[in-house]
Motif scaffolding. Structure first.
Motif, PDB file in Angstrom:
ATOM      1  N   GLY A  49       0.814  -1.212   0.000  1.00 54.22           N
ATOM      2  CA  GLY A  49       0.000   0.000   0.000  1.00 54.22           C
ATOM      3  C   GLY A  49       0.846   1.261   0.000  1.00 54.22           C
ATOM      4  O   GLY A  49       0.587   2.203  -0.745  1.00 54.22           O
ATOM      5  N   VAL A  50       1.890   1.286   0.819  1.00 50.54           N
ATOM      6  CA  VAL A  50       2.771   2.455   0.891  1.00 50.54           C
ATOM      7  C   VAL A  50       3.633   2.545  -0.364  1.00 50.54           C
ATOM      8  O   VAL A  50       3.816   3.624  -0.934  1.00 50.54           O
ATOM      9  CB  VAL A  50       3.619   2.412   2.174  1.00 50.54           C
ATOM     10  N   HIS A  51       4.145   1.410  -0.809  1.00 47.28           N
ATOM     11  CA  HIS A  51       4.954   1.360  -2.037  1.00 47.28           C
ATOM     12  C   HIS A  51       4.169   1.983  -3.195  1.00 47.28           C
ATOM     13  O   HIS A  51       4.684   2.832  -3.922  1.00 47.28           O
ATOM     14  CB  HIS A  51       5.300  -0.111  -2.319  1.00 47.28           C
ATOM     15  N   HIS A 105       9.963   4.669   7.825  1.00 42.63           N
ATOM     16  CA  HIS A 105      10.093   5.552   6.660  1.00 42.63           C
ATOM     17  C   HIS A 105       9.039   6.648   6.654  1.00 42.63           C
ATOM     18  O   HIS A 105       9.340   7.808   6.353  1.00 42.63           O
ATOM     19  CB  HIS A 105      10.016   4.757   5.354  1.00 42.63           C
ATOM     20  N   LEU A 106       7.808   6.314   6.984  1.00 42.88           N
ATOM     21  CA  LEU A 106       6.766   7.337   6.953  1.00 42.88           C
ATOM     22  C   LEU A 106       6.985   8.396   8.025  1.00 42.88           C
ATOM     23  O   LEU A 106       6.732   9.583   7.788  1.00 42.88           O
ATOM     24  CB  LEU A 106       5.385   6.703   7.062  1.00 42.88           C
ATOM     25  N   ALA A 107       7.472   8.007   9.198  1.00 44.21           N
ATOM     26  CA  ALA A 107       7.769   8.996  10.238  1.00 44.21           C
ATOM     27  C   ALA A 107       8.889   9.932   9.780  1.00 44.21           C
ATOM     28  O   ALA A 107       8.805  11.153   9.961  1.00 44.21           O
ATOM     29  CB  ALA A 107       8.134   8.297  11.546  1.00 44.21           C
ATOM     30  N   ALA A 108       9.916   9.373   9.180  1.00 44.02           N
ATOM     31  CA  ALA A 108      11.015  10.202   8.665  1.00 44.02           C
ATOM     32  C   ALA A 108      10.518  11.081   7.520  1.00 44.02           C
ATOM     33  O   ALA A 108      10.861  12.273   7.442  1.00 44.02           O
ATOM     34  CB  ALA A 108      12.169   9.312   8.209  1.00 44.02           C
ATOM     35  N   PHE A 151      -1.804  11.994   4.131  1.00 40.63           N
ATOM     36  CA  PHE A 151      -1.816  10.553   3.838  1.00 40.63           C
ATOM     37  C   PHE A 151      -0.735   9.841   4.652  1.00 40.63           C
ATOM     38  O   PHE A 151      -0.966   8.775   5.213  1.00 40.63           O
ATOM     39  CB  PHE A 151      -1.575  10.277   2.354  1.00 40.63           C
ATOM     40  N   VAL A 152       0.445  10.418   4.675  1.00 35.49           N
ATOM     41  CA  VAL A 152       1.562   9.843   5.433  1.00 35.49           C
ATOM     42  C   VAL A 152       1.201   9.780   6.910  1.00 35.49           C
ATOM     43  O   VAL A 152       1.356   8.742   7.560  1.00 35.49           O
ATOM     44  CB  VAL A 152       2.855  10.673   5.217  1.00 35.49           C
ATOM     45  N   ARG A 153       0.712  10.879   7.438  1.00 32.24           N
ATOM     46  CA  ARG A 153       0.392  10.942   8.866  1.00 32.24           C
ATOM     47  C   ARG A 153      -0.747   9.997   9.249  1.00 32.24           C
ATOM     48  O   ARG A 153      -0.768   9.493  10.378  1.00 32.24           O
ATOM     49  CB  ARG A 153       0.037  12.371   9.257  1.00 32.24           C
ATOM     50  N   ALA A 154      -1.666   9.735   8.345  1.00 36.86           N
ATOM     51  CA  ALA A 154      -2.774   8.824   8.650  1.00 36.86           C
ATOM     52  C   ALA A 154      -2.261   7.427   8.994  1.00 36.86           C
ATOM     53  O   ALA A 154      -2.876   6.713   9.780  1.00 36.86           O
ATOM     54  CB  ALA A 154      -3.746   8.762   7.476  1.00 36.86           C
ATOM     55  N   GLU A 157      -0.876   7.823  12.851  1.00 30.26           N
ATOM     56  CA  GLU A 157      -1.709   8.457  13.860  1.00 30.26           C
ATOM     57  C   GLU A 157      -2.480   7.425  14.671  1.00 30.26           C
ATOM     58  O   GLU A 157      -3.010   6.450  14.135  1.00 30.26           O
ATOM     59  CB  GLU A 157      -2.699   9.396  13.154  1.00 30.26           C
ATOM     60  N   SER A 158      -2.550   7.668  15.972  1.00 26.96           N
ATOM     61  CA  SER A 158      -3.371   6.819  16.835  1.00 26.96           C
ATOM     62  C   SER A 158      -4.826   7.287  16.752  1.00 26.96           C
ATOM     63  O   SER A 158      -5.116   8.374  16.242  1.00 26.96           O
ATOM     64  CB  SER A 158      -2.887   6.934  18.291  1.00 26.96           C
ATOM     65  N   ALA A 159      -5.726   6.491  17.291  1.00 28.01           N
ATOM     66  CA  ALA A 159      -7.139   6.866  17.303  1.00 28.01           C
ATOM     67  C   ALA A 159      -7.350   8.154  18.089  1.00 28.01           C
ATOM     68  O   ALA A 159      -8.288   8.902  17.819  1.00 28.01           O
ATOM     69  CB  ALA A 159      -7.981   5.742  17.905  1.00 28.01           C
ATOM     70  N   GLY A 160      -6.456   8.445  19.011  1.00 22.49           N
ATOM     71  CA  GLY A 160      -6.539   9.672  19.807  1.00 22.49           C
ATOM     72  C   GLY A 160      -5.908  10.878  19.139  1.00 22.49           C
ATOM     73  O   GLY A 160      -5.874  11.958  19.718  1.00 22.49           O
ATOM     74  N   GLY A 161      -5.369  10.697  17.938  1.00 21.04           N
ATOM     75  CA  GLY A 161      -4.811  11.821  17.198  1.00 21.04           C
ATOM     76  C   GLY A 161      -3.340  12.104  17.443  1.00 21.04           C
ATOM     77  O   GLY A 161      -2.828  13.126  16.999  1.00 21.04           O
ATOM     78  N   LYS A 162      -2.643  11.223  18.121  1.00 18.68           N
ATOM     79  CA  LYS A 162      -1.207  11.424  18.367  1.00 18.68           C
ATOM     80  C   LYS A 162      -0.396  10.721  17.289  1.00 18.68           C
ATOM     81  O   LYS A 162      -0.720   9.610  16.880  1.00 18.68           O
ATOM     82  CB  LYS A 162      -0.810  10.874  19.734  1.00 18.68           C
ATOM     83  N   LEU A 163       0.668  11.385  16.860  1.00 20.87           N
ATOM     84  CA  LEU A 163       1.592  10.761  15.917  1.00 20.87           C
ATOM     85  C   LEU A 163       2.600   9.921  16.677  1.00 20.87           C
ATOM     86  O   LEU A 163       3.047  10.305  17.769  1.00 20.87           O
ATOM     87  CB  LEU A 163       2.317  11.825  15.084  1.00 20.87           C
TER      88      LEU A 163
END
Length: 184
Positions: A49-51, A105-108, A151-154, A157-163
């Motif tokens: 999916g990310v690729h 990778h997505l966090a970076a 899209f990256v952050r989704a 992200e936790s259900a509570g909105g924290k990255l």
């Protein structure tokens, strides 16, 4: 060097906007290469999916580079799209992750987008008065870059909105945090 710019702008204004856009061109060239690097080196759950999510963004950013280069030429300057230009214009570090997990990778990549978007928004402010055409172009670019960052952050992200990498300021720190926290 050309001694003209577009009608309605002075040569000095055209040169200044072209200078701003040259850094934007290098930023976009670096970003699309970084995105391809991530595309080739991401592994683990959600890999496919990310690729596949990254390739359309690569094409979009390559298109932005072309659009910016053509605007530089329109303004009477010479766009520089070489690796040396990227290095010369770079005010950021090279992307630091190699083969790693989707979360890492997505966090970076989120931090990479923080920098690209912040610089683009600064360029939007700097071009508003002398060149509304360039300004409009950069506003459109920023909107799409911000959407992809969402899209990256989704993915992070936790259900509570924290990255997963909240508060981290380096790519490696963000990656380490995302690897250890995961999404909850």
């Amino acid at each position: 060097m050309t001694q003209f710019t577009v009608p309605g702008m002075t040569d000095k204004e055209g040169a200044k906007v072209a200078e701003i856009l040259q850094k934007q061109l290098s930023r976009y060239n670096d970003l699309h290469l970084t995105l391809k690097h991530v595309h080739w080196n991401v592994v683990g759950p959600n890999f496919i999916g990310v690729h596949e999510m990254i390739d359309p963004q690569v094409e979009l950013v390559r298109g932005y580079a072309d659009e910016v280069a053509e605007r530089i030429a329109t303004l009477g300057a010479s766009p520089k799209g070489t690796p040396g230009a990227i290095i010369s214009d770079r005010s950021w570090d090279d992307y630091s992750l190699e083969r790693d997990t989707v979360a890492a990778h997505l966090a970076a990549l989120d931090l990479v987008y923080d920098g690209v978007i912040a610089d683009t928004r600064k360029n939007i402010e700097e071009t508003e008065e002398p060149d509304p055409i360039t300004n409009d172009m950069l506003i459109g670019h920023s909107a799409e870059l911000e959407k992809f960052q969402w899209f990256v952050r989704a993915h992070l992200e936790s259900a509570g909105g924290k990255l997963t990498h909240e508060g981290k300021s380096t790519e490696k720190g963000a990656a380490d945090s995302a690897r250890s926290n995961g999404t909850k």
